[in-house]
Design a protein around this motif. Structure first.
Motif, PDB file in Angstrom:
ATOM      1  N   ILE A  12       0.833  -1.202   0.000  1.00 17.76           N
ATOM      2  CA  ILE A  12       0.000   0.000   0.000  1.00 17.76           C
ATOM      3  C   ILE A  12       0.867   1.252   0.000  1.00 17.76           C
ATOM      4  CG2 ILE A  12      -1.610   1.355   1.413  1.00 17.76           C
ATOM      5  CD1 ILE A  12      -2.874  -1.353   2.240  1.00 17.76           C
ATOM      6  N   ILE A  13       1.917   1.261   0.798  1.00 22.70           N
ATOM      7  CA  ILE A  13       2.820   2.413   0.841  1.00 22.70           C
ATOM      8  C   ILE A  13       3.490   2.609  -0.513  1.00 22.70           C
ATOM      9  CG2 ILE A  13       4.964   3.297   1.853  1.00 22.70           C
ATOM     10  CD1 ILE A  13       4.074   1.932   4.484  1.00 22.70           C
ATOM     11  N   LEU A  14       3.959   1.522  -1.118  1.00 18.88           N
ATOM     12  CA  LEU A  14       4.607   1.621  -2.424  1.00 18.88           C
ATOM     13  C   LEU A  14       3.642   2.115  -3.504  1.00 18.88           C
ATOM     14  CD1 LEU A  14       6.786  -1.606  -2.411  1.00 18.88           C
ATOM     15  CD2 LEU A  14       7.586   0.747  -2.317  1.00 18.88           C
ATOM     16  N   VAL A  20       1.227   9.007  -6.280  1.00 15.89           N
ATOM     17  CA  VAL A  20       1.516  10.412  -6.014  1.00 15.89           C
ATOM     18  C   VAL A  20       2.619  10.922  -6.936  1.00 15.89           C
ATOM     19  CG1 VAL A  20       2.387  12.026  -4.265  1.00 15.89           C
ATOM     20  CG2 VAL A  20       0.685  10.333  -3.645  1.00 15.89           C
ATOM     21  N   THR A  21       3.616  10.098  -7.205  1.00 19.25           N
ATOM     22  CA  THR A  21       4.688  10.498  -8.117  1.00 19.25           C
ATOM     23  C   THR A  21       4.139  10.780  -9.511  1.00 19.25           C
ATOM     24  OG1 THR A  21       6.310   9.207  -6.884  1.00 19.25           O
ATOM     25  CG2 THR A  21       6.880   9.789  -9.144  1.00 19.25           C
ATOM     26  N   PHE A  22       3.264   9.918 -10.001  1.00 20.29           N
ATOM     27  CA  PHE A  22       2.673  10.150 -11.316  1.00 20.29           C
ATOM     28  C   PHE A  22       1.758  11.374 -11.312  1.00 20.29           C
ATOM     29  CE2 PHE A  22       3.804   5.708 -12.357  1.00 20.29           C
ATOM     30  CZ  PHE A  22       4.466   5.971 -13.547  1.00 20.29           C
ATOM     31  N   GLY A  25       4.055  14.308 -11.565  1.00 19.90           N
ATOM     32  CA  GLY A  25       4.695  14.363 -12.873  1.00 19.90           C
ATOM     33  C   GLY A  25       3.768  14.792 -13.994  1.00 19.90           C
ATOM     34  N   PHE A  26       2.513  14.401 -13.912  1.00 21.94           N
ATOM     35  CA  PHE A  26       1.560  14.723 -14.967  1.00 21.94           C
ATOM     36  C   PHE A  26       0.661  15.903 -14.623  1.00 21.94           C
ATOM     37  CE2 PHE A  26       2.220  10.104 -15.942  1.00 21.94           C
ATOM     38  CZ  PHE A  26       2.920  10.336 -17.116  1.00 21.94           C
ATOM     39  N   SER A  27       0.986  16.647 -13.587  1.00 21.76           N
ATOM     40  CA  SER A  27       0.158  17.785 -13.207  1.00 21.76           C
ATOM     41  C   SER A  27       0.226  18.880 -14.266  1.00 21.76           C
ATOM     42  CB  SER A  27       0.600  18.347 -11.853  1.00 21.76           C
ATOM     43  OG  SER A  27       1.872  18.944 -11.961  1.00 21.76           O
ATOM     44  N   ARG A  28      -0.779  19.714 -14.279  1.00 18.23           N
ATOM     45  CA  ARG A  28      -0.847  20.798 -15.260  1.00 18.23           C
ATOM     46  C   ARG A  28       0.342  21.733 -15.118  1.00 18.23           C
ATOM     47  NH1 ARG A  28      -6.098  24.274 -15.573  1.00 18.23           N
ATOM     48  NH2 ARG A  28      -6.635  22.833 -17.233  1.00 18.23           N
ATOM     49  N   LYS A  29       0.725  22.016 -13.890  1.00 12.84           N
ATOM     50  CA  LYS A  29       1.848  22.921 -13.651  1.00 12.84           C
ATOM     51  C   LYS A  29       3.138  22.365 -14.254  1.00 12.84           C
ATOM     52  CE  LYS A  29       3.678  25.760  -9.961  1.00 12.84           C
ATOM     53  NZ  LYS A  29       3.624  26.089  -8.548  1.00 12.84           N
ATOM     54  N   ASN A  30       3.356  21.074 -14.147  1.00 10.08           N
ATOM     55  CA  ASN A  30       4.557  20.474 -14.731  1.00 10.08           C
ATOM     56  C   ASN A  30       4.490  20.418 -16.251  1.00 10.08           C
ATOM     57  OD1 ASN A  30       6.054  20.095 -12.448  1.00 10.08           O
ATOM     58  ND2 ASN A  30       5.321  18.026 -12.084  1.00 10.08           N
ATOM     59  N   ARG A  31       3.324  20.207 -16.799  1.00  5.45           N
ATOM     60  CA  ARG A  31       3.196  20.168 -18.259  1.00  5.45           C
ATOM     61  C   ARG A  31       3.430  21.538 -18.882  1.00  5.45           C
ATOM     62  NH1 ARG A  31      -2.437  17.360 -18.997  1.00  5.45           N
ATOM     63  NH2 ARG A  31      -2.687  18.501 -17.098  1.00  5.45           N
ATOM     64  N   GLU A  32       2.964  22.574 -18.212  1.00  6.89           N
ATOM     65  CA  GLU A  32       3.116  23.926 -18.748  1.00  6.89           C
ATOM     66  C   GLU A  32       4.492  24.506 -18.460  1.00  6.89           C
ATOM     67  OE1 GLU A  32      -0.056  26.042 -16.951  1.00  6.89           O
ATOM     68  OE2 GLU A  32      -1.593  25.092 -18.190  1.00  6.89           O
TER      69      GLU A  32
END
Length: 72
Positions: A12-14, A20-22, A25-32
């Motif tokens: 569960i922790i893994l 959360v890492t994905f 990484g795929f957040s709007r702020k990171n894409r822009e």
């Protein structure tokens, strides 16, 4: 305590960490792109270091619990 419970907790922790890492990484702020990424680096280093300290402490506590309950 049954060993499968520990495997379940670790899994569960893994999975939480992977999700959360994905999400980050795929957040709007990171894409822009973030123009202020290299500002306030000291705060970011402190936060990152605290995440590692907390993770290591939690891992050590889990290891100690595993050793204690597997021997006893």
């Amino acid at each position: 305590m049954n060993m499968y419970i520990y495997f379940g907790i670790f899994s569960i922790i893994l999975l939480f960490g992977l999700i959360v890492t994905f999400m980050v990484g795929f957040s709007r702020k990171n894409r822009e792109g973030d123009q202020t990424y290299f500002q306030k680096t000291e705060v970011k280093w402190v936060r990152l270091t605290s995440f590692y300290v907390i993770s290591i402490a939690a891992g050590l506590l889990a290891l100690l619990a595993y050793i204690r309950y597997s021997i006893g």
